[in-house]
Design an enzyme around this catalytic site. Structure first.
Site, PDB file in Angstrom:
ATOM      1  N   ASP A   3      43.394  39.587  46.944  1.00  0.00           N
ATOM      2  CA  ASP A   3      43.928  39.250  45.622  1.00  0.00           C
ATOM      3  C   ASP A   3      44.350  37.784  45.556  1.00  0.00           C
ATOM      4  OD1 ASP A   3      43.543  41.823  44.724  1.00  0.00           O
ATOM      5  OD2 ASP A   3      45.630  42.438  44.985  1.00  0.00           O
TER       6      ASP A   3
ATOM      7  N   HIS B  47      40.345  45.069  51.849  1.00  0.00           N
ATOM      8  CA  HIS B  47      40.996  44.580  50.641  1.00  0.00           C
ATOM      9  C   HIS B  47      42.269  43.795  50.982  1.00  0.00           C
ATOM     10  CE1 HIS B  47      41.585  44.290  46.374  1.00  0.00           C
ATOM     11  NE2 HIS B  47      42.791  44.828  46.446  1.00  0.00           N
TER      12      HIS B  47
ATOM     13  N   TYR C 118      45.873  47.475  53.984  1.00  0.00           N
ATOM     14  CA  TYR C 118      44.943  48.550  53.624  1.00  0.00           C
ATOM     15  C   TYR C 118      43.743  48.500  54.568  1.00  0.00           C
ATOM     16  CZ  TYR C 118      47.642  48.723  49.257  1.00  0.00           C
ATOM     17  OH  TYR C 118      48.649  48.819  48.332  1.00  0.00           O
TER      18      TYR C 118
ATOM     19  N   ASP D  82      37.883  45.924  43.202  1.00  0.00           N
ATOM     20  CA  ASP D  82      38.595  44.732  42.727  1.00  0.00           C
ATOM     21  C   ASP D  82      38.332  43.524  43.634  1.00  0.00           C
ATOM     22  OD1 ASP D  82      39.757  47.282  42.363  1.00  0.00           O
ATOM     23  OD2 ASP D  82      41.718  46.473  41.874  1.00  0.00           O
TER      24      ASP D  82
ATOM     25  N   ARG E  65      38.825  49.942  35.095  1.00  0.00           N
ATOM     26  CA  ARG E  65      39.083  48.535  35.392  1.00  0.00           C
ATOM     27  C   ARG E  65      38.450  48.114  36.715  1.00  0.00           C
ATOM     28  NH1 ARG E  65      44.645  47.169  34.155  1.00  0.00           N
ATOM     29  NH2 ARG E  65      45.402  47.315  36.292  1.00  0.00           N
TER      30      ARG E  65
ATOM     31  N   TRP F 122      36.008  44.968  37.080  1.00  0.00           N
ATOM     32  CA  TRP F 122      36.074  43.866  38.045  1.00  0.00           C
ATOM     33  C   TRP F 122      34.718  43.665  38.716  1.00  0.00           C
ATOM     34  CZ3 TRP F 122      40.097  40.832  37.703  1.00  0.00           C
ATOM     35  CH2 TRP F 122      41.414  41.304  37.575  1.00  0.00           C
TER      36      TRP F 122
END
Length: 373
Positions: free
Chosen positions: A85, A129, A133, A140, A210, A214
């Protein structure tokens, strides 16, 4: 359509861009380095390109500069978390470097690239990710990390063929694909040990709009950086077409939009969700423009979906501020709250307004739609 909802002729680019400048001069009041802000700023950068108005560029630059020093150190960024992220904002760093040639943006982008070089991987070679995790691929993450990866390599590493970038997209598609529907699951656990994971294939329990949004946006974006000489570029293009076709089959027939859980639109509590729908429409609009999908087949669907998105999701206040409504606040798996990926879980997350996960794709969409309206 109610007048205060705007219409297809509204100058959404100026209205939405000015809304952010006036309502949110500081994009993140908590001063956190967050991926949704990068998504919003990517939309603002397209508004800057579409309008040519430097006030939109200044908004982007001022907000990013608040996190950087002259050596490219990023306030709030942690390399050791190996969090995909945190890579997403790197696209804006590259935009700023291209526009200003200020080396602090390149130095900051280098730090994010170096994270990817050491990012843990599943046995298939796909990025985890996050470090917290382990062995998990979330759709995403392709938008967060691998689009930046491809752009960085194409911009600064002329001898790189982007094979690993392509590998990220091909493997993520393969390990999350449902062969029956053609849709991709929200996540995959390579070890098949997570409480939410199917013990046979490692899939999470549901498709999530969503997360697929992505992914299709990521595929469309990364294709711009993969050279035609790469034989697997066609594989990504085919996967994009297949996934968009699968999404079209589960779109709401009245609106050409998507429910929070896209294949269960008739189930009580399910609802048309804006961020994922706007992401998918953005991917469709850009794919038509770049000839990734057939214009004659897709443009009528897109135009109706856009008209309905304005009606279902967008409102304008008396101050002439744009609101993006019906945004699922978050959606995840595992973690401290032990999110189980059930239908009940996805319905339980708050529905909010003006979260940047919804604002960002709206900005991107309105810039794409100027090519068709």
């Amino acid at each position: 359509m109610y007048n205060n909802y705007g219409n297809l002729q509204t100058n959404w680019i100026q209205l939405a861009g000015d809304t952010l400048i006036n309502r949110e001069p500081n994009m993140n009041l908590k001063h956190k380095w967050e991926y949704e802000d990068g998504l919003m700023l990517s939309g603002m950068f397209q508004i800057f390109l579409a309008s040519g108005d430097k006030k939109y560029f200044s908004y982007i630059k001022n907000n990013i500069d608040a996190y950087l020093d002259d050596d490219g150190n990023i306030d709030g960024y942690s390399f050791s978390e190996f969090n995909l992220d945190h890579i997403n904002n790197g696209k804006i760093l590259l935009d700023l470097f291209e526009q200003t040639h200020d080396l602090k943006y390149k130095k900051a982008a280098d730090k994010l690239y170096n994270q990817l070089l050491e990012q843990p991987r599943t046995p298939e070679g796909t990025f985890w990710h996050k470090k917290i995790y382990p062995n998990q691929v979330w759709l995403d993450g392709l938008y967060m990390g691998s689009v930046f990866y491809g752009r960085y390599l194409s911009q600064f590493k002329s001898d790189n063929d982007l094979a690993d970038v392509v590998h990220q997209f091909i493997t993520a598609y393969n390990v999350t694909l449902d062969s029956k529907t053609g849709l991709c699951y929200h996540a995959y656990d390579a070890k098949k040990t997570q409480p939410w994971a199917n013990t046979i294939n490692g899939h999470s329990p549901h498709f999530w709009t969503r997360s697929i949004g992505w992914f299709v946006m990521a595929m469309v974006d990364v294709l711009e950086y993969i050279p035609a000489s790469n034989p697997q570029r066609t594989d990504i293009l085919n996967n994009l077409n297949n996934l968009l076709n699968a999404l079209r089959k589960v779109a709401d027939s009245k609106t050409n939009l998507w429910y929070q859980i896209p294949d269960e639109g008739d189930r009580p509590l399910n609802y048309l969700e804006s961020s994922g729908s706007l992401m998918i429409l953005t991917a469709i609009a850009k794919s038509i423009r770049l000839n990734y999908i057939n214009k004659d087949d897709w443009l009528p669907f897109l135009l109706e979906g856009y008209k309905q998105a304005l009606r279902q999701f967008i409102s304008v206040t008396k101050e002439n501020y744009v609101n993006v409504n019906k945004i699922a606040h978050v959606g995840g798996l595992g973690g401290p709250s032990k999110r189980d990926g059930s239908f009940a879980y996805y319905m339980s997350e708050p529905i909010v307004t003006n979260d940047h996960k919804g604002v960002g794709p709206f900005l991107l969409l309105i810039c794409e739609m100027q090519h068709y309206l």
